[in-house]
Design a protein around this motif. Sequence first.
Motif, mmCIF file in Angstrom:
data_model
loop_
_atom_site.group_PDB
_atom_site.id
_atom_site.type_symbol
_atom_site.label_atom_id
_atom_site.label_comp_id
_atom_site.label_asym_id
_atom_site.label_seq_id
_atom_site.Cartn_x
_atom_site.Cartn_y
_atom_site.Cartn_z
ATOM 1 N N VAL A 15 -7.156 -11.582 -6.025
ATOM 2 C CA VAL A 15 -7.671 -10.600 -6.516
ATOM 3 C C VAL A 15 -8.133 -9.260 -4.636
ATOM 4 C CG1 VAL A 15 -9.524 -10.263 -7.753
ATOM 5 C CG2 VAL A 15 -8.257 -12.107 -8.292
ATOM 6 N N MET A 16 -8.994 -10.233 -4.140
ATOM 7 C CA MET A 16 -9.553 -8.882 -3.139
ATOM 8 C C MET A 16 -8.231 -8.191 -2.596
ATOM 9 S SD MET A 16 -11.858 -9.799 -0.001
ATOM 10 C CE MET A 16 -10.623 -10.083 1.459
ATOM 11 N N VAL A 17 -6.866 -9.221 -2.267
ATOM 12 C CA VAL A 17 -5.868 -8.256 -1.894
ATOM 13 C C VAL A 17 -5.965 -7.251 -2.537
ATOM 14 C CG1 VAL A 17 -3.622 -8.387 -1.329
ATOM 15 C CG2 VAL A 17 -5.408 -9.876 0.118
ATOM 16 N N ALA A 18 -5.460 -7.482 -4.393
ATOM 17 C CA ALA A 18 -4.820 -6.384 -5.036
ATOM 18 C C ALA A 18 -5.909 -5.257 -5.461
ATOM 19 C CB ALA A 18 -4.640 -7.353 -6.401
ATOM 20 N N LEU A 19 -7.083 -5.308 -5.197
ATOM 21 C CA LEU A 19 -8.292 -4.820 -5.084
ATOM 22 C C LEU A 19 -8.106 -3.613 -3.962
ATOM 23 C CD1 LEU A 19 -11.313 -6.682 -6.879
ATOM 24 C CD2 LEU A 19 -10.335 -4.623 -7.517
ATOM 25 N N PHE A 20 -8.334 -4.494 -3.219
ATOM 26 C CA PHE A 20 -7.747 -3.308 -1.738
ATOM 27 C C PHE A 20 -6.879 -2.619 -1.954
ATOM 28 C CE2 PHE A 20 -5.771 -2.644 2.075
ATOM 29 C CZ PHE A 20 -7.342 -1.612 2.808
ATOM 30 N N PHE A 21 -5.164 -3.034 -2.301
ATOM 31 C CA PHE A 21 -4.394 -2.139 -2.072
ATOM 32 C C PHE A 21 -4.530 -0.593 -3.699
ATOM 33 C CE2 PHE A 21 -0.136 -1.684 -4.677
ATOM 34 C CZ PHE A 21 0.196 -0.640 -4.279
ATOM 35 N N CYS A 22 -5.573 -1.557 -4.582
ATOM 36 C CA CYS A 22 -5.941 -0.579 -5.850
ATOM 37 C C CYS A 22 -6.251 1.039 -5.145
ATOM 38 C CB CYS A 22 -6.423 -0.887 -6.562
ATOM 39 S SG CYS A 22 -6.937 0.005 -8.383
ATOM 40 N N VAL A 23 -7.877 0.443 -4.404
ATOM 41 C CA VAL A 23 -8.203 1.380 -3.470
ATOM 42 C C VAL A 23 -7.810 2.399 -2.540
ATOM 43 C CG1 VAL A 23 -9.969 1.501 -2.010
ATOM 44 C CG2 VAL A 23 -10.614 -0.037 -3.870
ATOM 45 N N MET A 24 -6.869 1.367 -2.022
ATOM 46 C CA MET A 24 -6.287 2.533 -1.544
ATOM 47 C C MET A 24 -4.833 3.310 -1.933
ATOM 48 S SD MET A 24 -3.225 0.805 2.451
ATOM 49 C CE MET A 24 -2.233 0.291 1.003
ATOM 50 N N THR A 25 -4.535 3.035 -2.941
ATOM 51 C CA THR A 25 -3.336 3.842 -3.532
ATOM 52 C C THR A 25 -4.478 5.165 -3.883
ATOM 53 O OG1 THR A 25 -1.966 2.192 -3.644
ATOM 54 C CG2 THR A 25 -1.633 4.125 -5.261
ATOM 55 N N TRP A 26 -4.789 4.548 -4.633
ATOM 56 C CA TRP A 26 -6.008 5.910 -4.951
ATOM 57 C C TRP A 26 -6.182 6.538 -4.277
ATOM 58 C CZ3 TRP A 26 -6.930 7.222 -10.267
ATOM 59 C CH2 TRP A 26 -6.505 6.984 -10.967
ATOM 60 N N VAL A 27 -7.082 6.134 -2.988
ATOM 61 C CA VAL A 27 -7.411 6.937 -1.013
ATOM 62 C C VAL A 27 -6.799 7.850 -1.264
ATOM 63 C CG1 VAL A 27 -8.583 6.909 0.114
ATOM 64 C CG2 VAL A 27 -9.773 5.637 -1.526
ATOM 65 N N LEU A 28 -5.606 7.407 -0.828
ATOM 66 C CA LEU A 28 -4.564 7.843 -0.633
ATOM 67 C C LEU A 28 -3.561 9.260 -1.205
ATOM 68 C CD1 LEU A 28 -2.728 5.264 1.836
ATOM 69 C CD2 LEU A 28 -4.175 7.208 2.583
ATOM 70 N N ILE A 29 -3.788 8.413 -2.287
ATOM 71 C CA ILE A 29 -3.658 9.985 -3.716
ATOM 72 C C ILE A 29 -4.071 11.218 -4.117
ATOM 73 C CG2 ILE A 29 -1.591 10.461 -5.254
ATOM 74 C CD1 ILE A 29 -0.309 7.136 -4.601
#
Length: 161
Positions: free
Chosen positions: A132-146
């Motif tokens: 879950v933590m990896v998925a949340l990190f991926f979500c945050v990273m995606t939103w920050v980069l885009i």
Amino acid sequence: MRLHLSDSHDSADTHEPLGPDDPLAPLPFNPYKGNRGVTRAWHALKNSLNGFRVAIREESAFRQELTLAAILVPCGVFVPVDAVSHVLLLGSVMLVLIVELLNSSVEAAIDRISLERHELSKRAKDLGSAAVMVALFFCVMTWVLIVGPLVVRWVGNWIRP
């Protein structure tokens, strides 16, 4: 000594019957497994909706992530980016929900087996939590980069006349 085909056949006929703990034992009868087509899809839909109801009612982490999704999904639809970025934004949010549901199912299965503390139970639950933590990190990273550069540009234009 050479093994003849007839010898191996004789030993196969004399094997012990499979016990209920044997991984090769046949599974108990499931009345839904024989369903096909629309009937199978209908039962799968009912089970899925029941799973959502249970997750919303019993899992506070899922409720929190669902609240986050209720905010991010409309933002992800209306943010002015290309189609691939829309898919990444929305997909990263959906991934968090999917992984949380899977984590909750692992936790429920572990608790069904035993509520006593055991190192393997702890490991399984910790691994689910890490997913879950990896998925949340991926979500945050995606939103920050885009979305991040768009927000920086928008704020810069808003501050400068």
